[in-house]
Design a protein around this motif. Structure first.
Motif, PDB file in Angstrom:
ATOM      1  N   ARG A 280       0.825  -1.213   0.000  1.00 29.30           N
ATOM      2  CA  ARG A 280       0.000   0.000   0.000  1.00 29.30           C
ATOM      3  C   ARG A 280       0.861   1.265   0.000  1.00 29.30           C
ATOM      4  O   ARG A 280       0.389   2.336  -0.298  1.00 29.30           O
ATOM      5  CB  ARG A 280      -0.949   0.002   1.212  1.00 29.30           C
ATOM      6  CG  ARG A 280      -2.047  -1.064   1.133  1.00 29.30           C
ATOM      7  CD  ARG A 280      -2.890  -0.873  -0.116  1.00 29.30           C
ATOM      8  NE  ARG A 280      -4.108  -1.689  -0.161  1.00 29.30           N
ATOM      9  CZ  ARG A 280      -4.191  -2.893  -0.719  1.00 29.30           C
ATOM     10  NH1 ARG A 280      -3.111  -3.442  -1.257  1.00 29.30           N
ATOM     11  NH2 ARG A 280      -5.335  -3.538  -0.761  1.00 29.30           N
ATOM     12  N   CYS A 281       2.106   1.145   0.397  1.00 27.27           N
ATOM     13  CA  CYS A 281       3.065   2.228   0.146  1.00 27.27           C
ATOM     14  C   CYS A 281       4.460   1.610   0.084  1.00 27.27           C
ATOM     15  O   CYS A 281       4.803   0.732   0.875  1.00 27.27           O
ATOM     16  CB  CYS A 281       2.984   3.369   1.157  1.00 27.27           C
ATOM     17  SG  CYS A 281       3.133   2.918   2.856  1.00 27.27           S
ATOM     18  N   SER A 283       8.757   2.230  -1.306  1.00 24.57           N
ATOM     19  CA  SER A 283       9.812   3.124  -1.802  1.00 24.57           C
ATOM     20  C   SER A 283      10.332   2.626  -3.146  1.00 24.57           C
ATOM     21  O   SER A 283      10.118   1.472  -3.512  1.00 24.57           O
ATOM     22  CB  SER A 283      10.973   3.153  -0.801  1.00 24.57           C
ATOM     23  OG  SER A 283      11.674   1.922  -0.855  1.00 24.57           O
ATOM     24  N   GLU A 334       6.155  10.685   0.500  1.00 23.29           N
ATOM     25  CA  GLU A 334       5.071   9.849   1.022  1.00 23.29           C
ATOM     26  C   GLU A 334       3.965   9.630  -0.005  1.00 23.29           C
ATOM     27  O   GLU A 334       3.460   8.520  -0.164  1.00 23.29           O
ATOM     28  CB  GLU A 334       4.461  10.481   2.277  1.00 23.29           C
ATOM     29  CG  GLU A 334       5.066   9.959   3.556  1.00 23.29           C
ATOM     30  CD  GLU A 334       4.608  10.758   4.770  1.00 23.29           C
ATOM     31  OE1 GLU A 334       3.379  10.996   4.894  1.00 23.29           O
ATOM     32  OE2 GLU A 334       5.477  11.158   5.570  1.00 23.29           O
ATOM     33  N   GLU A 335       3.626  10.718  -0.710  1.00 25.54           N
ATOM     34  CA  GLU A 335       2.590  10.597  -1.748  1.00 25.54           C
ATOM     35  C   GLU A 335       3.045   9.640  -2.848  1.00 25.54           C
ATOM     36  O   GLU A 335       2.276   8.840  -3.354  1.00 25.54           O
ATOM     37  CB  GLU A 335       2.295  11.972  -2.374  1.00 25.54           C
ATOM     38  CG  GLU A 335       1.574  12.928  -1.437  1.00 25.54           C
ATOM     39  CD  GLU A 335       1.527  14.359  -1.980  1.00 25.54           C
ATOM     40  OE1 GLU A 335       0.619  15.093  -1.595  1.00 25.54           O
ATOM     41  OE2 GLU A 335       2.403  14.746  -2.783  1.00 25.54           O
ATOM     42  N   ARG A 336       4.333   9.759  -3.174  1.00 24.61           N
ATOM     43  CA  ARG A 336       4.877   8.869  -4.210  1.00 24.61           C
ATOM     44  C   ARG A 336       4.766   7.405  -3.777  1.00 24.61           C
ATOM     45  O   ARG A 336       4.409   6.554  -4.576  1.00 24.61           O
ATOM     46  CB  ARG A 336       6.355   9.196  -4.486  1.00 24.61           C
ATOM     47  CG  ARG A 336       6.581  10.428  -5.314  1.00 24.61           C
ATOM     48  CD  ARG A 336       7.919  10.347  -6.031  1.00 24.61           C
ATOM     49  NE  ARG A 336       9.073  10.292  -5.145  1.00 24.61           N
ATOM     50  CZ  ARG A 336       9.680  11.355  -4.622  1.00 24.61           C
ATOM     51  NH1 ARG A 336       9.230  12.564  -4.891  1.00 24.61           N
ATOM     52  NH2 ARG A 336      10.728  11.225  -3.845  1.00 24.61           N
ATOM     53  N   ALA A 337       5.103   7.144  -2.508  1.00 24.36           N
ATOM     54  CA  ALA A 337       5.091   5.760  -2.020  1.00 24.36           C
ATOM     55  C   ALA A 337       3.699   5.141  -2.174  1.00 24.36           C
ATOM     56  O   ALA A 337       3.560   3.987  -2.574  1.00 24.36           O
ATOM     57  CB  ALA A 337       5.551   5.716  -0.571  1.00 24.36           C
ATOM     58  N   VAL A 338       2.674   5.933  -1.897  1.00 23.81           N
ATOM     59  CA  VAL A 338       1.304   5.435  -2.009  1.00 23.81           C
ATOM     60  C   VAL A 338       0.920   5.245  -3.482  1.00 23.81           C
ATOM     61  O   VAL A 338       0.415   4.201  -3.878  1.00 23.81           O
ATOM     62  CB  VAL A 338       0.312   6.406  -1.318  1.00 23.81           C
ATOM     63  CG1 VAL A 338      -1.129   5.984  -1.569  1.00 23.81           C
ATOM     64  CG2 VAL A 338       0.609   6.469   0.179  1.00 23.81           C
ATOM     65  N   LYS A 339       1.196   6.280  -4.293  1.00 25.66           N
ATOM     66  CA  LYS A 339       0.881   6.211  -5.728  1.00 25.66           C
ATOM     67  C   LYS A 339       1.624   5.064  -6.405  1.00 25.66           C
ATOM     68  O   LYS A 339       1.094   4.394  -7.285  1.00 25.66           O
ATOM     69  CB  LYS A 339       1.283   7.527  -6.418  1.00 25.66           C
ATOM     70  CG  LYS A 339       0.328   8.658  -6.185  1.00 25.66           C
ATOM     71  CD  LYS A 339      -0.153   9.222  -7.524  1.00 25.66           C
ATOM     72  CE  LYS A 339      -1.215  10.277  -7.375  1.00 25.66           C
ATOM     73  NZ  LYS A 339      -2.489   9.797  -6.852  1.00 25.66           N
ATOM     74  N   ARG A 340       2.878   4.881  -6.006  1.00 24.33           N
ATOM     75  CA  ARG A 340       3.703   3.818  -6.586  1.00 24.33           C
ATOM     76  C   ARG A 340       3.071   2.453  -6.309  1.00 24.33           C
ATOM     77  O   ARG A 340       2.921   1.634  -7.206  1.00 24.33           O
ATOM     78  CB  ARG A 340       5.116   3.899  -5.987  1.00 24.33           C
ATOM     79  CG  ARG A 340       6.101   2.888  -6.561  1.00 24.33           C
ATOM     80  CD  ARG A 340       7.481   3.068  -5.959  1.00 24.33           C
ATOM     81  NE  ARG A 340       8.129   4.300  -6.379  1.00 24.33           N
ATOM     82  CZ  ARG A 340       8.489   5.287  -5.581  1.00 24.33           C
ATOM     83  NH1 ARG A 340       8.262   5.196  -4.272  1.00 24.33           N
ATOM     84  NH2 ARG A 340       9.073   6.368  -6.048  1.00 24.33           N
ATOM     85  N   ALA A 341       2.681   2.257  -5.050  1.00 23.22           N
ATOM     86  CA  ALA A 341       2.072   0.973  -4.673  1.00 23.22           C
ATOM     87  C   ALA A 341       0.768   0.742  -5.443  1.00 23.22           C
ATOM     88  O   ALA A 341       0.516  -0.350  -5.949  1.00 23.22           O
ATOM     89  CB  ALA A 341       1.830   0.936  -3.169  1.00 23.22           C
ATOM     90  N   ASP A 342      -0.027   1.804  -5.591  1.00 16.55           N
ATOM     91  CA  ASP A 342      -1.302   1.696  -6.337  1.00 16.55           C
ATOM     92  C   ASP A 342      -1.033   1.285  -7.777  1.00 16.55           C
ATOM     93  O   ASP A 342      -1.683   0.384  -8.312  1.00 16.55           O
ATOM     94  CB  ASP A 342      -2.029   3.054  -6.360  1.00 16.55           C
ATOM     95  CG  ASP A 342      -2.657   3.371  -5.015  1.00 16.55           C
ATOM     96  OD1 ASP A 342      -2.731   2.451  -4.170  1.00 16.55           O
ATOM     97  OD2 ASP A 342      -3.063   4.533  -4.816  1.00 16.55           O
TER      98      ASP A 342
END
Ligand code: ZN
Ligand code: ZN
Lengths: 350, 168
Positions: A280-281, A283, A334-342
């Motif tokens: 869900r998030c 790196s 942090e936003e990237r980590a979430v978007k990346r996981a999505d």
């Protein structure tokens, strides 16, 4: 062609084709050149530097006339665009963060990139996926001939092409091949590569050049000797000796893992798949390391839910500048980590 | 408090990694163990700075050279030693005899260019390069007792040598 258009595809070097493509990710050849009439960049004034930039930009424009090449003024480019070019291996990290007049010209297929005012006045480089050095050399060689016709390069009978750093004189050639060595790392035999490198006078670096971290089990192997040997001799060594030897080590290690530690290897591969399919998030470093296990799994025939072109797309599109460029706005870590996981989750089920 | 390497339990841990597979855990390793595991890439190549360092250690009298400067760009040999970068193409001429041993060391004994020459350097340079290559091929042919090849190479060398001496 624009920079944003680049972010829709992975570019030539990540196509996953070419010889030894189960171990070799990409091949690159670059030539270092300097103008005879100008000081090196180490002592050039601001005006001289600008002058060099303009002279070379013009010469490159004449040579690539009609080929739809894109010339990017790196000095005035946005930070995000500079990092995008680093992630696509079109410019060096050093070129992205340096100061002063500098640029890069990129061919539409991204196989050719000419850096102006990097360490030397001009660096001509060609990129290919897999082991395709002969092809890369013929492109670099031809462009070098054409540019050299209109300009006078700094050259000396004894020392050959003159460069700011004496370690690059002579041919000015750097051949570098990016290899994926997950099994050698797992079996703790990576020292075999270090030994081979020392024997054959090669440099081993991480994915983005200098720096010592082996992110994603990716290593760049390159020549150090540039004086006293023909370009073709150096290239033949890579195609005929160095890379086959290193690939052999890796493939032997993969075989031995399959034979003696099958369950553990499958566990590693499938846990990596599970993590990417459910995170869900996440790196970008963790992503690269998990993708490394999956890449190995595909090549060992132990996982087939995803193919190499798709994996390479995830590999590139999840890097920070690509994430933001494709999103169309800056994102915090942090936003990237979430978007990346999505994004990755969607790719894994598709 | 300084951490001890998880692996050898001896050296100081300077590399900290987080494994996620098979489970999330932190590990602390010393440089040697991290290199052995391939977490850090062992530096096998010498940088210019390394070569300069080594060179200066072994080469006496380099100090006298320090104040020499290039008439074109003004760079002194000392500045070059500090930076590892030259100032202009003419420096290779100005510092030639001092650069040569350093260059040989950096290039595994290589001291003369072979390979491409720029079009503007003229066919003379091209011929010289070809001659160097042919000389090597000739040695090889003789060593392998390929006398027909050797004769053919000698003929080609003869033509080139005449052309070079006519133009210079
Ligand atoms: Zn240790
Ligand atoms: Zn100078």
């Amino acid at each position: 062609m624009t920079l944003s258009e680049l972010t829709h595809s992975t570019g030539e070097w990540l196509r996953g084709v070419g010889s030894y493509s189960d171990v070799v990710i990409s091949s690159r050849i670059r030539l270092a050149r300097n103008l005879a009439s100008m000081p090196f960049l180490s002592t050039a004034t601001v005006e001289e530097r600008t002058n060099i930039y303009q002279t070379l930009a013009k010469a490159i424009g004449e040579v690539s006339n009609g080929s739809n090449a894109l010339l990017i003024d790196i000095e005035n480019a946005e930070a995000i665009d500079r990092h995008l070019l680093v992630e696509r291996h079109l410019i060096s990290r050093q070129h992205a963060v340096a100061e002063g007049s500098r640029g890069v010209s990129i061919s539409p297929t991204e196989t050719l990139a000419l850096m102006i005012n990097e360490e030397d006045h001009l660096r001509i480089q060609a990129l290919r996926s897999g082991l395709q050095l002969e092809d890369a050399w013929s492109e670099v060689n031809e462009v070098d001939d054409k540019i050299g016709k209109n300009l006078t390069y700094a050259f000396d009978q004894q020392f050959g092409f003159l460069t700011v750093c004496p370690t690059n004189v002579g041919t000015g050639i750097r051949v570098s091949v990016m290899v994926h060595l997950p099994a050698l790392k797992l079996t703790k035999e990576i020292e075999r590569v270090d030994r081979a490198a020392r024997d054959m006078r090669l440099a081993v670096r991480g994915m983005y050049g200098e720096g010592t971290e082996a992110v994603g089990d990716l290593y760049q192997i390159s020549n150090q000797t540039t004086l006293g040997r023909h370009e073709e001799e150096i290239i033949d060594d890579f195609s005929g000796k160095i890379i086959p030897r290193i690939a052999e080590y890796e493939l032997t290690a993969r075989d031995s893992l399959a034979k003696h530690r099958g369950a553990q290897v499958d566990d590693k591969i499938w846990r990596a798949y599970g993590a990417l399919a459910n995170a869900r998030c996440i790196s970008s470093e963790e992503t690269l390391n998990l993708l490394s296990a999956i890449r190995m799994g595909i090549h060992m025939g132990r996982l087939d839910l995803i193919d190499i072109p798709k994996l390479n797309e995830i590999f590139l599109f999840t890097q920070p500048a690509h994430m933001q460029k494709r999103h169309g706005a800056p994102l915090t870590g942090e936003e990237r980590a979430v978007k990346r996981a999505d994004y990755i989750r969607k790719q894994m089920v598709a | 408090m300084s951490l001890v390497c998880d692996n050898c339990q001896e050296a100081k841990a300077t590399v900290h990694i987080t494994d996620t597979i098979p489970e999330k855990r932190e590990r602390h390793l010393c440089k040697q163990c991290a290199e052995r595991e391939g977490v850090l890439i062992k530096q096998t190549h010498q940088t210019t700075a390394d070569i300069l360092q080594e060179f200066i250690k072994h080469k006496a009298g380099v100090g006298e050279m320090d104040d020499k400067s290039c008439p074109q760009c003004g760079m002194t040999f000392r500045e070059f030693r500090m930076k590892g970068q030259l100032g202009c193409p003419h420096d290779y001429e100005a510092f030639r005899s001092f650069l040569l041993p350093l260059i040989e060391r950096a290039h595994n004994g290589g001291s003369h260019h072979v390979g491409k020459v720029p079009g503007s350097a003229g066919s003379d340079a091209k011929h010289r390069t070809e001659l160097t290559r042919l000389r090597r091929e000739l040695d090889e042919a003789v060593r392998n007792e390929q006398y027909e090849d050797a004769a053919r190479i000698r003929d080609r060398m003869h033509i080139l040598e005449t052309e070079v001496s006519e133009t210079s």
